[in-house]
Design a protein around this motif. Structure first.
Motif, PDB file in Angstrom:
ATOM      1  N   ALA A   1      93.904  70.090 -37.499  1.00  0.00           N
ATOM      2  CA  ALA A   1      94.958  69.210 -37.993  1.00  0.00           C
ATOM      3  C   ALA A   1      94.772  68.927 -39.476  1.00  0.00           C
ATOM      4  N   ALA A   2      93.512  68.761 -39.905  1.00  0.00           N
ATOM      5  CA  ALA A   2      93.235  68.426 -41.289  1.00  0.00           C
ATOM      6  C   ALA A   2      93.489  69.591 -42.245  1.00  0.00           C
ATOM      7  N   GLN A   3      93.693  70.794 -41.702  1.00  0.00           N
ATOM      8  CA  GLN A   3      93.997  71.951 -42.546  1.00  0.00           C
ATOM      9  C   GLN A   3      95.454  71.979 -42.981  1.00  0.00           C
ATOM     10  N   ASP A   4      96.282  71.198 -42.333  1.00  0.00           N
ATOM     11  CA  ASP A   4      97.691  71.132 -42.717  1.00  0.00           C
ATOM     12  C   ASP A   4      97.798  70.538 -44.119  1.00  0.00           C
ATOM     13  N   GLN A   5      98.678  71.099 -44.957  1.00  0.00           N
ATOM     14  CA  GLN A   5      98.777  70.676 -46.347  1.00  0.00           C
ATOM     15  C   GLN A   5      99.176  69.219 -46.479  1.00  0.00           C
ATOM     16  N   ARG A   6     100.106  68.764 -45.636  1.00  0.00           N
ATOM     17  CA  ARG A   6     100.527  67.370 -45.715  1.00  0.00           C
ATOM     18  C   ARG A   6      99.372  66.426 -45.378  1.00  0.00           C
ATOM     19  N   THR A   7      98.613  66.821 -44.372  1.00  0.00           N
ATOM     20  CA  THR A   7      97.469  66.009 -43.983  1.00  0.00           C
ATOM     21  C   THR A   7      96.429  65.992 -45.100  1.00  0.00           C
ATOM     22  N   GLN A   8      96.165  67.155 -45.684  1.00  0.00           N
ATOM     23  CA  GLN A   8      95.199  67.234 -46.776  1.00  0.00           C
ATOM     24  C   GLN A   8      95.613  66.349 -47.947  1.00  0.00           C
ATOM     25  N   ASP A   9      96.908  66.368 -48.275  1.00  0.00           N
ATOM     26  CA  ASP A   9      97.389  65.555 -49.394  1.00  0.00           C
ATOM     27  C   ASP A   9      97.146  64.067 -49.132  1.00  0.00           C
ATOM     28  N   GLY A  10      97.446  63.618 -47.919  1.00  0.00           N
ATOM     29  CA  GLY A  10      97.256  62.204 -47.581  1.00  0.00           C
ATOM     30  C   GLY A  10      95.798  61.805 -47.602  1.00  0.00           C
ATOM     31  N   LEU A  11      94.931  62.639 -46.997  1.00  0.00           N
ATOM     32  CA  LEU A  11      93.504  62.341 -46.987  1.00  0.00           C
ATOM     33  C   LEU A  11      92.927  62.402 -48.399  1.00  0.00           C
ATOM     34  N   GLY A  12      93.467  63.300 -49.222  1.00  0.00           N
ATOM     35  CA  GLY A  12      93.006  63.393 -50.601  1.00  0.00           C
ATOM     36  C   GLY A  12      93.314  62.147 -51.396  1.00  0.00           C
ATOM     37  N   MET A  13      94.459  61.531 -51.143  1.00  0.00           N
ATOM     38  CA  MET A  13      94.811  60.294 -51.838  1.00  0.00           C
ATOM     39  C   MET A  13      93.857  59.172 -51.455  1.00  0.00           C
ATOM     40  N   VAL A  14      93.477  59.129 -50.177  1.00  0.00           N
ATOM     41  CA  VAL A  14      92.530  58.106 -49.735  1.00  0.00           C
ATOM     42  C   VAL A  14      91.202  58.272 -50.461  1.00  0.00           C
ATOM     43  N   ALA A  15      90.692  59.505 -50.482  1.00  0.00           N
ATOM     44  CA  ALA A  15      89.391  59.771 -51.114  1.00  0.00           C
ATOM     45  C   ALA A  15      89.426  59.500 -52.614  1.00  0.00           C
ATOM     46  N   GLU A  16      90.513  59.862 -53.263  1.00  0.00           N
ATOM     47  CA  GLU A  16      90.612  59.696 -54.706  1.00  0.00           C
ATOM     48  C   GLU A  16      90.483  58.240 -55.126  1.00  0.00           C
ATOM     49  N   ASN A  17      90.990  57.333 -54.310  1.00  0.00           N
ATOM     50  CA  ASN A  17      90.999  55.920 -54.682  1.00  0.00           C
ATOM     51  C   ASN A  17      89.657  55.215 -54.496  1.00  0.00           C
ATOM     52  N   PHE A  18      88.800  55.717 -53.591  1.00  0.00           N
ATOM     53  CA  PHE A  18      87.558  54.976 -53.358  1.00  0.00           C
ATOM     54  C   PHE A  18      86.305  55.717 -53.820  1.00  0.00           C
ATOM     55  N   MET A  19      86.399  57.011 -54.101  1.00  0.00           N
ATOM     56  CA  MET A  19      85.200  57.778 -54.389  1.00  0.00           C
ATOM     57  C   MET A  19      84.481  57.308 -55.657  1.00  0.00           C
TER      58      MET A  19
END
Length: 459
Positions: A171-189
Motif C-alpha cells: 500500500a505504501a508503494q502507491d504514489q499518493r500514499t508516498q506523498d502523504g507519508l512524505g509530508m508527515v516525515a518532512e514536518n517532524f524530521m
C-alpha cells in the motif's frame, strides 16, 4: 440491511470536542494569558472526563506560570495518581502503554505519552522545590527517576507485525500514499534529528537537588550519577559540567551565593491531522472512499534565545534540553505502529462497507425487488461513504503547554544585584539573600510578556 446502515450512522454521532477546544487553551498559553488557559482547561476537564488527564496537564502548567504553585502541585498529584493506577494494574506493559498513547481514538480516555509522564514529574519536582517542601521534592525526584528509566528509552517501540489483512508495504508503494507519508516525515524530521528519548534537564534537576539539598554521602552519589547522565545527554551546558565537577570533588563549605536560572521558552510541537489516500483494498466501485488520518506534528514558531544581564554583566543562558525534539523522537519511533493501526482500521472499514453495499445492491437487483430496494441501495452507498469519511479522524489530544526548550544558567552573585532579561525591562528582579537561589523564567514568544520569579532553595 437497514439495521446495519443505522449502526454505521450511529458511529458518526457525537463529535471530538477536543478539536474545537484544544486550540483555545494553546492560544491562551502562547499569548501569555495563563489565567485564561488555567480556567478554561479546568472547566474542560470537568466537562469531558475522558479528556480530563490532558486538560489537567495544561491547567497545571498554566497555574505554575501564574505562580500558583500549590494549585499546580495538587493537579499534578491527581495526574500522577492516575499514572500510578495504570502502572500498578496487573498485566501493565510499559511498551504497550507507550504505543497505545499514540494510537488510541477520541472515543477512549486519553492515554499519557512518554513526554507527559517525564515532564509531569519534572514540574512536580520544580513545584516542590520552589515551595520549600524538601521531603515532597525528594518523593518527586524518586518518581522522576522511575519514569525516566521506564519511559525515556527507545526500547519501548517494537516494529508492528502484519496481521495478514493486507500488505502495508504494498500500500505504501502507491504514489499518493508516498506523498502523504512524505509530508508527515518532512514536518517532524528536523526536530527528531536533534532529539533524544530521555531529558537532560530532568536529570540535571535531580542532580542539582541532591547536590544542594542532599543530606548524606549517598545523596551526593545520587547527584553525581544524575549530573553525569545530564552531561552525557548534553555535554555543552556549562552548568551541567560545573555541577558534575563539584559533585565529584569533596564538599566545600563557605561558597558564595549560587544562582541557577531555569528558563522555559517557546511552544511544543503542534499536532495536526494528515489525511492520506490509499489504494483500494477491494477494487470495486462499491467502496467509493478509502483514506487514513494520521496524527502528525510540526514545529511551532521559531527558536529564539533570551539574554540575561546581572547588573551590567552579560549572563549566558545555554540550552539544557528540547522537549519539542523529545516529543518528535518518540513520535518518530511510534510512527510505524500508528500507520499500521490506521491502515488496518481502514482495511476493516473498507471491507465492511464493501459487504454492506454488495448485499444491498444484490437485493435491489432481485426480480421481486420493488423500487424501494433500489433507493435503499443508493442510500446504503451514501451512508457507508459518510461512515468511512466520518470515522477517519486522528487523535490530536496533547499537552499543549509544554515549552520547546529548557535552558539552565549557573553563576555566582551577591544579594541586591539586579537580574534582567535583555529587551524586557519589566522582567527584572533584585536578588534576595541566600546560599542557593532558583530563578524561574517562562516565555512563549520572544516579544511577549515574561514570567520571572526567584526562590531561595538554601537560605
Amino acid at each position: 440491511m437497514r439495521p446495519s446502515l443505522l449502526i454505521l450512522m450511529l458511529c458518526l454521532s457525537g463529535c471530538a470536542t477536543y478539536v474545537d477546544r484544544g486550540p483555545r487553551v494553546r492560544v491562551a498559553v502562547e499569548e501569555g494569558d495563563y489565567a485564561t488557559a488555567a480556567t478554561v482547561a479546568q472547566a474542560f476537564a470537568v466537562a469531558t472526563p475522558k479528556d480530563a488527564l490532558v486538560w489537567n496537564l495544561d491547567a497545571a502548567t498554566a497555574l505554575r506560570a501564574q505562580g500558583k504553585l500549590q494549585e499546580s502541585s495538587r493537579l499534578l498529584e491527581q495526574v500522577e495518581a492516575a499514572f500510578r493506577v495504570e502502572e500498578e494494574r496487573p498485566g501493565f506493559s510499559v511498551s504497550e502503554a507507550t504505543l497505545a498513547a499514540f494510537t488510541n481514538g477520541y472515543a477512549e480516555a486519553y492515554r499519557p505519552k512518554p513526554a507527559d509522564r517525564i515532564y509531569a514529574s519534572t514540574y512536580q519536582a520544580l513545584n516542590r522545590m520552589e515551595l520549600g517542601d524538601v521531603s515532597g521534592a525528594r518523593v518527586a525526584m524518586a518518581r522522576l527517576r522511575f519514569v525516566q528509566q521506564a519511559f525515556g528509552a527507545g526500547q519501548l517501540y517494537v516494529k508492528p507485525k502484519g496481521d495478514g489483512q493486507y500488505d502495508l508495504a504494498q500500500a505504501a508503494q502507491d504514489q499518493r500514499t508516498q506523498d502523504g507519508l512524505g509530508m508527515v516525515a518532512e514536518n517532524f524530521m528536523s526536530l527528531a534529528a536533534e532529539g533524544s528519548y530521555d531529558d537532560a534537564f530532568s536529570h540535571w534537576l535531580q542532580g542539582m537537588f541532591f547536590l544542594r539539598l542532599g543530606q548524606d554521602p549517598s545523596d551526593r552519589e545520587k547527584a553525581r550519577k544524575e549530573l553525569l547522565a545530564a552531561t552525557q545527554l548534553n555535554g555543552v551546558n556549562e552548568a551541567f559540567r560545573r555541577d558534575l565537577k563539584e559533585a565529584e570533588a569533596p564538599a566545600i563549605e563557605g561558597q558564595g551565593m549560587m544562582v541557577y536560572v531555569v528558563a522555559e521558552t517557546g511552544m511544543c510541537p503542534e499536532w495536526y491531522q494528515q489525511r492520506i489516500d490509499i489504494p483500494l483494498f477491494i477494487v470495486s466501485a462499491r467502496v467509493p472512499y478509502v483514506s487514513v488520518a494520521l496524527p502528525a506534528i510540526r514545529p511551532s514558531g521559531l527558536n529564539y534565545n533570551l539574554k540575561l544581564k546581572l547588573d551590567a554583566q552579560d549572563i549566558a543562558l545555554p540550552l539544557a534540553s528540547r522537549p519539542d525534539a523529545l516529543i518528535a523522537k518518540h513520535y518518530e519511533a511510534a510512527l510505524p505502529g500508528i500507520q499500521a493501526k490506521a491502515f488496518t482500521s481502514a482495511a476493516v472499514k473498507a471491507t465492511a462497507s464493501y459487504l454492506i453495499n454488495k448485499s444491498s445492491e444484490e437485493a435491489a437487483q432481485r426480480q421481486d425487488a420493488g423500487s424501494g430496494a433500489a433507493l435503499w441501495s443508493i442510500a446504503t452507498r451514501v451512508g457507508t461513504g459518510l461512515y468511512m469519511a466520518g470515522t477517519t479522524e486522528a487523535d490530536l489530544r496533547h499537552w499543549s503547554g509544554l515549552p520547546a526548550r529548557f535552558s539552565v544558567a549557573r553563576f555566582e552573585a551577591k544579594p541586591g544585584q539586579k537580574l534582567t532579561v535583555v529587551g524586557h525591562p519589566e522582567a527584572t528582579l533584585t536578588l534576595p539573600a541566600g546560599k542557593v537561589l532558583l530563578v524561574s523564567l517562562k516565555s512563549t514568544q520572544e516579544n511577549h510578556s515574561i514570567v520571572l520569579r526567584c526562590t531561595p532553595l538554601v537560605p
